[in-house]
Design a protein around this motif. Structure first.
Motif, PDB file in Angstrom:
ATOM      1  N   ASP A 258       0.815  -1.216   0.000  1.00  0.00           N
ATOM      2  CA  ASP A 258       0.000   0.000   0.000  1.00  0.00           C
ATOM      3  C   ASP A 258       0.851   1.270   0.000  1.00  0.00           C
ATOM      4  O   ASP A 258       0.345   2.355  -0.230  1.00  0.00           O
ATOM      5  N   ASN A 259       2.146   1.103   0.250  1.00  0.00           N
ATOM      6  CA  ASN A 259       3.019   2.275   0.355  1.00  0.00           C
ATOM      7  C   ASN A 259       3.841   2.429  -0.924  1.00  0.00           C
ATOM      8  O   ASN A 259       4.563   1.513  -1.325  1.00  0.00           O
ATOM      9  N   GLU A 260       3.759   3.574  -1.544  1.00  0.00           N
ATOM     10  CA  GLU A 260       4.480   3.820  -2.799  1.00  0.00           C
ATOM     11  C   GLU A 260       5.976   3.590  -2.667  1.00  0.00           C
ATOM     12  O   GLU A 260       6.636   3.134  -3.603  1.00  0.00           O
ATOM     13  N   ASP A 261       6.521   3.889  -1.485  1.00  0.00           N
ATOM     14  CA  ASP A 261       7.962   3.754  -1.288  1.00  0.00           C
ATOM     15  C   ASP A 261       8.413   2.293  -1.321  1.00  0.00           C
ATOM     16  O   ASP A 261       9.614   2.017  -1.451  1.00  0.00           O
ATOM     17  N   ASN A 262       7.471   1.371  -1.176  1.00  0.00           N
ATOM     18  CA  ASN A 262       7.824  -0.052  -1.166  1.00  0.00           C
ATOM     19  C   ASN A 262       7.724  -0.715  -2.532  1.00  0.00           C
ATOM     20  O   ASN A 262       8.229  -1.824  -2.715  1.00  0.00           O
ATOM     21  N   VAL A 263       7.042  -0.063  -3.473  1.00  0.00           N
ATOM     22  CA  VAL A 263       6.728  -0.724  -4.740  1.00  0.00           C
ATOM     23  C   VAL A 263       7.996  -1.106  -5.506  1.00  0.00           C
ATOM     24  O   VAL A 263       8.136  -2.236  -5.987  1.00  0.00           O
ATOM     25  N   SER A 264       8.933  -0.187  -5.599  1.00  0.00           N
ATOM     26  CA  SER A 264      10.171  -0.484  -6.334  1.00  0.00           C
ATOM     27  C   SER A 264      10.936  -1.630  -5.687  1.00  0.00           C
ATOM     28  O   SER A 264      11.469  -2.506  -6.375  1.00  0.00           O
ATOM     29  N   ASP A 265      10.982  -1.638  -4.342  1.00  0.00           N
ATOM     30  CA  ASP A 265      11.679  -2.723  -3.644  1.00  0.00           C
ATOM     31  C   ASP A 265      10.961  -4.051  -3.877  1.00  0.00           C
ATOM     32  O   ASP A 265      11.599  -5.090  -4.043  1.00  0.00           O
ATOM     33  N   PHE A 266       9.647  -4.021  -3.844  1.00  0.00           N
ATOM     34  CA  PHE A 266       8.837  -5.207  -4.123  1.00  0.00           C
ATOM     35  C   PHE A 266       9.271  -5.839  -5.444  1.00  0.00           C
ATOM     36  O   PHE A 266       9.502  -7.050  -5.547  1.00  0.00           O
ATOM     37  N   ILE A 267       9.370  -4.983  -6.450  1.00  0.00           N
ATOM     38  CA  ILE A 267       9.694  -5.463  -7.797  1.00  0.00           C
ATOM     39  C   ILE A 267      11.169  -5.816  -7.921  1.00  0.00           C
ATOM     40  O   ILE A 267      11.532  -6.824  -8.532  1.00  0.00           O
ATOM     41  N   LYS A 299      -0.228   1.596  -8.364  1.00  0.00           N
ATOM     42  CA  LYS A 299       0.785   2.553  -7.920  1.00  0.00           C
ATOM     43  C   LYS A 299       1.929   2.734  -8.918  1.00  0.00           C
ATOM     44  O   LYS A 299       2.824   3.557  -8.694  1.00  0.00           O
ATOM     45  N   ILE A 300       1.929   1.944 -10.004  1.00  0.00           N
ATOM     46  CA  ILE A 300       3.014   2.077 -10.986  1.00  0.00           C
ATOM     47  C   ILE A 300       2.706   3.232 -11.937  1.00  0.00           C
ATOM     48  O   ILE A 300       2.169   3.057 -13.032  1.00  0.00           O
ATOM     49  N   GLN A 301       3.004   4.399 -11.476  1.00  0.00           N
ATOM     50  CA  GLN A 301       2.823   5.623 -12.251  1.00  0.00           C
ATOM     51  C   GLN A 301       3.667   6.710 -11.591  1.00  0.00           C
ATOM     52  O   GLN A 301       4.227   6.506 -10.524  1.00  0.00           O
ATOM     53  N   GLY A 302       3.779   7.838 -12.241  1.00  0.00           N
ATOM     54  CA  GLY A 302       4.480   8.980 -11.659  1.00  0.00           C
ATOM     55  C   GLY A 302       5.880   8.654 -11.191  1.00  0.00           C
ATOM     56  O   GLY A 302       6.668   8.031 -11.899  1.00  0.00           O
ATOM     57  N   ALA A 326       7.825  -7.304 -14.359  1.00  0.00           N
ATOM     58  CA  ALA A 326       6.750  -6.712 -13.551  1.00  0.00           C
ATOM     59  C   ALA A 326       5.973  -5.670 -14.344  1.00  0.00           C
ATOM     60  O   ALA A 326       4.734  -5.626 -14.301  1.00  0.00           O
ATOM     61  N   LEU A 327       6.690  -4.831 -15.085  1.00  0.00           N
ATOM     62  CA  LEU A 327       6.011  -3.790 -15.870  1.00  0.00           C
ATOM     63  C   LEU A 327       5.134  -4.405 -16.955  1.00  0.00           C
ATOM     64  O   LEU A 327       4.059  -3.885 -17.264  1.00  0.00           O
ATOM     65  N   ALA A 328       5.570  -5.513 -17.530  1.00  0.00           N
ATOM     66  CA  ALA A 328       4.760  -6.156 -18.567  1.00  0.00           C
ATOM     67  C   ALA A 328       3.411  -6.575 -18.012  1.00  0.00           C
ATOM     68  O   ALA A 328       2.373  -6.472 -18.679  1.00  0.00           O
ATOM     69  N   HIS A 329       3.413  -7.049 -16.781  1.00  0.00           N
ATOM     70  CA  HIS A 329       2.164  -7.528 -16.175  1.00  0.00           C
ATOM     71  C   HIS A 329       1.344  -6.410 -15.540  1.00  0.00           C
ATOM     72  O   HIS A 329       0.112  -6.480 -15.507  1.00  0.00           O
ATOM     73  N   LEU A 330       2.003  -5.376 -15.035  1.00  0.00           N
ATOM     74  CA  LEU A 330       1.303  -4.425 -14.175  1.00  0.00           C
ATOM     75  C   LEU A 330       1.192  -2.998 -14.704  1.00  0.00           C
ATOM     76  O   LEU A 330       0.368  -2.236 -14.206  1.00  0.00           O
TER      77      LEU A 330
END
Length: 572
Positions: A258-267, A299-302, A326-330
């Motif tokens: 839910d946190n934008e700061d975690n999305v890149s680490d997730f991927i 959250k994959i924007q901006g 990840a980008l291909a799917h999301l």
């Protein structure tokens, strides 16, 4: 056994056991008396174990106040026995819980949490855990009494049972309100909980994941849990064969996403692939994982997308590929050209198809397939080109009709009557035939070699009507004729019909057919089939050579598809 428990109680044992709990009140203490009191408390524990009616009878016989009093006893063994009895009596019995709290047990229990005796703090945390379970008001009283810090301290205990109970209790505390979630994190619970995720004790991993899952539902905690190293061990727990452990980990990951700061680490650490590849035991976990992927997608924007594109440019090859997958799917269809053409994500995915790892090959194929599906929903790639001149469809009644016919074709020795105006409007091939310098320009009868009557008649029916019904067999014969006479609409119709029959056995020959007659639509259908069925095809001979052969065309297809989809978006 329950019948034995009731038989003992019905014989009047409880009143005597409660009296034994009070033996120390006359001021006499000895090892024998201490042992007697301890055994009386243990007997009450055993009688009340998983027996709700006997738990109530212990309270009715006045057993709770002396047990609470014994929590202050000098003998640690007596303390443990009294706490063990209270723990049993508090489990799923609201009246007993309330009386234990009313007897002022909480201050002593909280002091016991700080004991150096593992057996003492284990029983104490167990009593508190049962008191707060499903009892919000008692939970508040426990927190007000100062239990939070000593419970957090137990996370670092050498006693795994106390660690487990403490983690469970913190999970229960965290369900109270957002302030409590924040306080738990601020007081240092996160790091020991993350360390517990990697324990060899399954129950310890389960309870720590439970606690982190509750903490991760608060926005203030999400980035901290991830930055302290919680992502990777939680993702690893998705591989567990324990359904409860797996679900607790999935719920925690849902919160972190839910946190934008975690999305890149997730991927970056491959979280998206783990979520997609996991074999989840219960439906609730599957639903939770689907919601997590959806949350990441939103959250994959901006700035999040910009950071991912930066990683795809400067990171090591493995990370670049994980980002591209990840980008291909999301990613949004609107961003596909930017991500995969402008920032070279397409080359990363295509590179996976020729990887030495079969898993990476399959991941690449699945990602490309997802990318193609997104692009095709925005703009069809293979629509036939528009004719440069208006079409003239004379209609069914004029097919092979001598009325007003001004040209005759000879096919297999038979005459086929046609009309120049209709032919001129149908294709460049016929326009060149009748308007150019070819000998057919002035000829009345034009011989058509190498085409069967049935095939020619269907081709002309399309010219006159704009549509025709095809079977698979005739479509394969009609495709060369449509290509020869530049009837793009008919050619696409043939390709579509032939594509319905693509199979694992014939996809290679179908691809060769598409190359022979520049059948772009059929070629693209073969490519998509190969990507969709990559796993099954990989077990067949010649698969590697086929993939290597079509790589350039895969690249051309996606460059065209993503560029066209982007142009379509811009027009909208």
């Amino acid at each position: 056994m329950p019948e034995h428990q009731h038989l003992i109680v019905d014989s009047g044992a409880l009143i005597h056991l409660v009296d034994l709990l009070k033996r120390h009140k006359n001021g006499l203490t000895s090892r024998a008396i201490n042992s007697l009191i301890r055994r009386a408390a243990d007997a009450i524990t055993n009688l009340a174990h998983e027996n709700s009616s006997i738990k109530t009878r212990v309270r009715m016989e006045g057993g709770i106040p002396p047990l609470v009093h014994l929590l202050d006893f000098a003998d640690a063994k007596v303390q443990r026995a009294a706490a063990g009895a209270l723990r049993t009596l508090a489990f799923k019995n609201d009246e007993n819980k309330n009386q234990i709290v009313e007897c002022n047990a909480l201050p002593t229990l909280i002091l016991m949490l700080r004991s150096e005796d593992a057996a003492v703090h284990y029983e104490a945390v167990g009593v508190i855990g049962n008191l707060v379970h499903s009892s919000p008001n008692i939970k508040k009283e426990v927190l007000l009494a100062g239990a939070l810090q000593p419970v957090i301290g137990l996370l670092s205990s050498c006693c795994s049972e106390s660690q487990r109970e403490a983690a469970l209790l913190l999970g229960q505390f965290a369900a109270t309100d957002s302030d409590c979630k924040v306080h738990i994190v601020q007081r240092g619970a996160v790091q020991p909980l993350i360390e517990m995720l990697q324990s060899s004790d399954v129950q310890l991993r389960e309870m720590s994941a439970f606690a982190l899952g509750r903490l991760a539902q608060d926005a203030h905690n999400q980035a901290g849990i991830a930055q302290n190293g919680g992502l990777v061990p939680l993702l690893k727990l998705l591989d567990s064969k324990n359904g409860s452990l797996q679900h607790n980990a999935a719920f925690a990951l849902y919160g972190l996403a839910d946190n934008e700061d975690n999305v890149s680490d997730f991927i970056r650490v491959g979280g998206v692939q783990r979520l997609q590849d996991g074999e989840f035991i219960v439906q609730a976990t599957k639903d939770c994982v689907a919601k997590t992927l959806k949350r990441l997608e939103e959250k994959i924007q901006g700035r999040v997308l910009n950071h991912l594109l930066y990683l795809m440019r400067v990171s090591d090859k493995g990370c670049q590929r994980r980002v591209a997958l990840a980008l291909a799917h999301l990613c949004s269809p609107d961003d596909q050209r930017k991500n995969f053409i402008d920032h070279h994500g397409l080359e990363l995915l295509i590179g996976l198809l020729v990887s030495s790892s079969s898993k990476q090959q399959l991941d690449g194929a699945m990602a490309l397939c997802k990318l193609a599906n997104k692009a095709s929903t925005l703009s069809p790639v293979d629509a036939p080109p528009l004719s440069p001149t208006p079409q003239v469809y004379l209609g069914e009644q004029y097919v092979n009709n001598s009325t007003l016919s001004d040209v005759t074709f000879l096919v297999e020795g038979k005459r086929f009557y046609a009309h120049r105006i209709c032919l001129l409007a149908s294709s460049d091939a016929f326009r060149a035939m009748f308007d150019g310098g070819y000998r057919e320009k002035e000829a009345r009868d034009i011989e058509i070699p190498n085409i069967r009557w049935e095939v020619f008649e269907l081709m002309m029916r399309f010219v006159y009507c704009g549509s025709v019904e095809l079977t698979l067999d005739i479509a394969q014969d009609l495709l060369p004729a449509a290509d020869q006479y530049l009837l793009e609409g008919l050619k696409r119709l043939c390709e579509y019909t032939i594509a319905q029959d693509i199979s694992l056995e014939n996809v290679s020959s179908m691809y060769e057919l598409s190359e022979a007659f520049n059948a772009i639509s059929l070629r693209h259908a073969c490519i998509l089939f190969i990507l969709e069925q990559f796993d099954k095809l990989s077990a067949r001979p010649g698969h590697t050579l086929l993939i290597q052969r079509i790589i350039p065309e895969i690249r051309n297809y996606f460059v065209k598809a993503l560029t066209k989809a982007n142009s379509h978006n811009n027009r909208l």
